[in-house]
Design an enzyme around this catalytic site. Structure first.
Site, short mmCIF file in Angstrom:
data_model
loop_
_atom_site.label_atom_id
_atom_site.label_comp_id
_atom_site.label_asym_id
_atom_site.label_seq_id
_atom_site.Cartn_x
_atom_site.Cartn_y
_atom_site.Cartn_z
N ASN A 9 -52.44 -44.07 85.07
CA ASN A 9 -53.24 -42.99 85.67
C ASN A 9 -53.45 -41.94 84.59
O ASN A 9 -52.56 -41.14 84.32
CB ASN A 9 -52.50 -42.40 86.88
N LYS A 11 -55.28 -39.48 84.68
CA LYS A 11 -55.57 -38.15 85.24
C LYS A 11 -56.77 -37.54 84.50
O LYS A 11 -57.66 -38.27 84.07
CB LYS A 11 -54.34 -37.24 85.20
N HIS A 94 -53.55 -39.68 95.98
CA HIS A 94 -52.56 -39.20 95.01
C HIS A 94 -52.12 -37.79 95.46
O HIS A 94 -52.93 -37.02 95.98
CB HIS A 94 -53.17 -39.15 93.61
N GLU A 96 -51.64 -35.19 93.91
CA GLU A 96 -52.40 -34.08 93.32
C GLU A 96 -53.70 -33.86 94.09
O GLU A 96 -54.15 -32.73 94.27
CB GLU A 96 -52.66 -34.36 91.83
N GLU A 166 -44.60 -42.55 95.46
CA GLU A 166 -44.50 -41.54 94.42
C GLU A 166 -43.87 -40.27 94.98
O GLU A 166 -44.57 -39.42 95.55
CB GLU A 166 -45.91 -41.19 93.90
N GLY A 172 -44.63 -36.11 86.99
CA GLY A 172 -44.89 -35.20 85.86
C GLY A 172 -43.76 -34.24 85.58
O GLY A 172 -43.94 -33.26 84.83
N SER A 212 -42.61 -40.16 86.71
CA SER A 212 -41.90 -40.06 85.43
C SER A 212 -41.33 -41.41 84.97
O SER A 212 -40.21 -41.48 84.45
CB SER A 212 -40.80 -38.99 85.50
C1 PEP Z 1 -48.82 -40.21 88.54
O1 PEP Z 1 -49.72 -39.55 88.04
O2 PEP Z 1 -49.05 -40.92 89.51
C2 PEP Z 1 -47.49 -40.13 87.95
C3 PEP Z 1 -46.54 -40.85 88.47
O3 PEP Z 1 -47.32 -39.30 86.85
P1 PEP Z 1 -46.05 -39.27 85.86
O4 PEP Z 1 -45.80 -40.68 85.44
O5 PEP Z 1 -46.50 -38.39 84.74
O6 PEP Z 1 -44.92 -38.71 86.65
#
Ligand code: PEP
Length: 250
Positions: A9, A11, A94, A96, A166, A172, A212
């Site tokens: 992803n 982003k 997601h 976000e 998630e 993040g 992460s």
């Molecule tokens: C994500 O954007 O879905 C995500 C898991 O980000 P990160 O790996 O940076 O935590």
């Protein structure tokens, strides 16, 4: 035996020239036959990513789409438009998007139906806040999110869907769920899928962990029986992504 699926992803990162250069370097390294690899790029980077992935096993995805096929929705992009660009996957719901763009479970459900109708595979994200985890309502919460996201989707379509567990507190932040926490949630998701559909369908649906993920924790996460890969944010912006994909193989 479910095939692992590891999705990047990106982003809102890179400009098209950077995406072109990075994809050209990355794609040959993750063009593997034992794991499904997807690059979810911003819409305006579909052309360079599609060029880099042409004639490879690496699939192209995006991070959002609209819930209607066409119409007066200024600034939006629909599933049929994406399908035309050979997009195979779309991340939906997601955290976000839920947090910054007020996306609801009902909206995610509408988008998932449209994605499937256009032949796209939705990667549906669910996950609890830190507060919900501390209140001990994680499982209850992600069960409801999953039920609402899949409402009205039949088992044949559901079997194609990917669910990404998630935990919001792990996205993040550099704080990863332990393998036990991630497995507990993914096993609970498989259980709710069996309740909505049946055991056979639940066994077919791939459930990723996201939050992460790095080369340092991927192997332990991927060793869990109900974790079928990862949705990777930060670590997908570098060649660390290749190392994560390698842990998903074999
Ligand atoms: C994500 O954007 O879905 C995500 C898991 O980000 P990160 O790996 O940076 O935590």
């Amino acid at each position: 035996m479910r095939r692992k699926i590891i999705a990047a992803n990106w982003k809102m990162n890179f400009v098209p020239l950077e995406a072109k250069a990075f994809a050209a370097e990355l794609v040959p390294l993750v063009d593997v036959d034992d794991v499904d690899v997807v690059i979810c790029a911003p819409h305006v980077m579909l052309c360079p990513v599609r060029t880099a992935t042409k004639d490879t096993r690496v699939a192209v995805g995006v991070q959002n789409m609209h819930f209607e096929d066409k119409g007066a929705y200024t600034g939006e992009i629909s599933a049929p438009m994406l399908a035309h660009f050979d997009v195979e996957y779309v991340i939906l719901g997601h955290s976000e998007r839920r947090a910054y763009f007020a996306e609801t479970d009902a909206l995610v459900n509408k988008k998932a139906k449209k994605a499937l109708a256009a032949g796209l595979i939705p990667i549906i994200c669910v996950g609890e806040t830190l507060e919900q985890r501390e209140q001990n309502i994680t499982i209850e919460f992600i069960r409801i999110q999953t039920k609402l996201a899949l409402a009205g989707i039949d088992s044949a379509d559901a079997a194609k869907v990917v669910i990404a567990y998630e935990p919001i507190w792990a996205i993040g932040t550099g704080v990863t769920a332990t393998a036990e926490q991630a497995e507990e949630a993914c096993a609970a998701l498989r259980q709710v899928l069996a309740e909505i559909y049946d055991k056979d369908t639940a066994e077919k649906i791939r459930i990723q962990y996201g939050g992460s993920v790095t080369p340092g924790n991927a192997a332990e996460l991927f060793a869990q029986p109900n974790i079928d890969g990862a949705l990777v944010g930060g670590a997908s912006l570098s060649l660390d992504f290749e190392k994560i994909v390698k842990y998903g193989g074999g």
